[in-house]
Design a protein around this motif. Structure first.
Motif, PDB file in Angstrom:
ATOM      1  N   GLU A  10       0.828  -1.201   0.000  1.00  0.00           N
ATOM      2  CA  GLU A  10       0.000   0.000   0.000  1.00  0.00           C
ATOM      3  C   GLU A  10       0.867   1.258   0.000  1.00  0.00           C
ATOM      4  N   ALA A  11       1.978   1.214   0.729  1.00  0.00           N
ATOM      5  CA  ALA A  11       2.878   2.366   0.779  1.00  0.00           C
ATOM      6  C   ALA A  11       3.488   2.647  -0.591  1.00  0.00           C
ATOM      7  N   LEU A  69       1.149   9.377  -5.818  1.00  0.00           N
ATOM      8  CA  LEU A  69       1.504  10.765  -5.510  1.00  0.00           C
ATOM      9  C   LEU A  69       2.564  11.288  -6.484  1.00  0.00           C
ATOM     10  N   GLU A  70       3.512  10.420  -6.845  1.00  0.00           N
ATOM     11  CA  GLU A  70       4.537  10.812  -7.820  1.00  0.00           C
ATOM     12  C   GLU A  70       3.894  11.132  -9.164  1.00  0.00           C
ATOM     13  N   GLU A 110       4.146  18.562   0.320  1.00  0.00           N
ATOM     14  CA  GLU A 110       2.691  18.637   0.173  1.00  0.00           C
ATOM     15  C   GLU A 110       2.010  17.443   0.819  1.00  0.00           C
ATOM     16  N   ALA A 111       2.766  16.339   0.946  1.00  0.00           N
ATOM     17  CA  ALA A 111       2.200  15.129   1.548  1.00  0.00           C
ATOM     18  C   ALA A 111       3.263  14.424   2.374  1.00  0.00           C
ATOM     19  N   LEU A 112       2.819  13.825   3.461  1.00  0.00           N
ATOM     20  CA  LEU A 112       3.698  13.061   4.343  1.00  0.00           C
ATOM     21  C   LEU A 112       3.185  11.621   4.369  1.00  0.00           C
ATOM     22  N   VAL A 113       4.085  10.670   4.101  1.00  0.00           N
ATOM     23  CA  VAL A 113       3.718   9.249   4.110  1.00  0.00           C
ATOM     24  C   VAL A 113       4.387   8.604   5.310  1.00  0.00           C
ATOM     25  N   GLU A 145      14.836   5.978  -4.982  1.00  0.00           N
ATOM     26  CA  GLU A 145      13.864   6.693  -5.792  1.00  0.00           C
ATOM     27  C   GLU A 145      12.747   7.215  -4.894  1.00  0.00           C
ATOM     28  N   THR A 146      12.059   8.241  -5.341  1.00  0.00           N
ATOM     29  CA  THR A 146      10.992   8.825  -4.522  1.00  0.00           C
ATOM     30  C   THR A 146       9.847   7.847  -4.288  1.00  0.00           C
TER      31      THR A 146
END
Length: 291
Positions: free
Chosen positions: A16-17, A24-25, A52-55, A165-166
């Motif tokens: 899921e992560a 998001l990318e 803009e987002a925190l995971v 990688e992001t």
């Protein structure tokens, strides 16, 4: 101060992560992963980082472990630093990494900060990148294209930047077996106990018949990332494990540094001086170590 507004996500599984990061990318979202948060949260509060987002990976319990995998020490990325410091297996299997972990902040910080988060944060003043270079540590990551293994000399790129990688999640850190006869030491200088080091050195070597063999030295807190002091290593190879040689190696390692960082707490020249002194001290400590 307070962080700038951001969207918050806490995926329940690794799959899921990775799927969330990929989405998001694709949306062009500026995002950051948070593991323990002991480094990222102050940056958010000071608005040095404005994602803009925190995971948040805190729910990924499958990444919280310490185990012996056929002689290789494997530590899940979400394992706390204090768990590593308290582990008898870590202390026995990788004493240098264990000693470096005990130098990180204070117990409260180690309780929250994660092993993987610290490696991925790649702070040049952190002990971990230098230890990783010395120990040939490998990093396991999972992304949309599957899993891959990244050696330490390819993992750290520059200031707070890795080759991840992001859309990838660091899942584990793996250490090859540490030979019983191998000697080690870590020396650093900080303004106060628990502060980030102004400069430091981590090293390993063998002493065979009184001679230095397979010397590996890395400095931290002086350049954009940890750096191997190859000049000192080459100077010591095959030489007597004696104070005079250690002092010469310290000078060679310090001279190798291109342009050490400078700040209000330590000038470039002072950091270079520290590396020379700390290298000499660490070599002496390692050579005198009994097993």
């Amino acid at each position: 101060m307070k962080p700038a507004p951001f969207d918050y996500h806490a995926p329940a599984t690794l799959d899921e992560a990775v799927a969330l990061l990929t989405r998001l990318e694709d949306e062009g979202c500026d995002m950051k992963i948070i593991a323990g948060g002991q480094s990222l949260m102050p940056m958010l509060a000071l608005r040095v980082a404005r994602p803009e987002a925190l995971v948040d990976l805190r729910r990924l319990d499958t990444l919280n472990y310490i185990r012996d995998d056929a002689g290789t020490l494997a530590i899940g990325a979400m394992t706390s630093k204090q768990a590593a410091a308290d582990s008898a297996l870590v202390k026995r299997a990788q004493p240098l990494f264990h000693a470096a972990t005990e130098l990180v902040g204070h117990r409260q910080i180690r309780n929250r900060g994660s092993v993987g988060g610290s490696f991925a944060h790649a702070d040049p003043a952190s002990e971990y990148p230098a230890v990783a270079l010395v120990l040939d540590t490998e990093f396991e990551a999972v992304g949309p294209d599957g899993a891959r293994t990244i050696p330490a000399d390819e993992f750290f790129v520059t200031y707070m930047t890795t080759s991840l990688e992001t859309t990838e999640v660091l899942t584990a850190v793996r250490f090859a077996p540490f030979a019983p006869q191998r000697r080690w030491a870590i020396q650093e200088f900080a303004r106060r106990n628990g502060d980030l080091a102004l400069a430091g050195v981590a090293l390993t070597l063998n002493v065979d018949g009184g001679l230095c063999r397979d010397v590996r030295i890395a400095a931290f807190g002086v350049e954009a990332t940890a750096v191997r002091l190859t000049a000192a290593e080459q100077l010591l190879e095959g030489q007597p494990a004696q104070a005079a040689q250690f002092e010469q190696a310290g000078k060679a390692g310090a001279a190798q540094l291109d342009d050490p960082m400078s700040c209000i707490h330590a000038s470039s020249a002072y950091r270079r001086h520290l590396i020379g002194v700390l290298t000499t001290r660490a070599l002496g400590e390692a050579a005198a170590r009994t097993h």
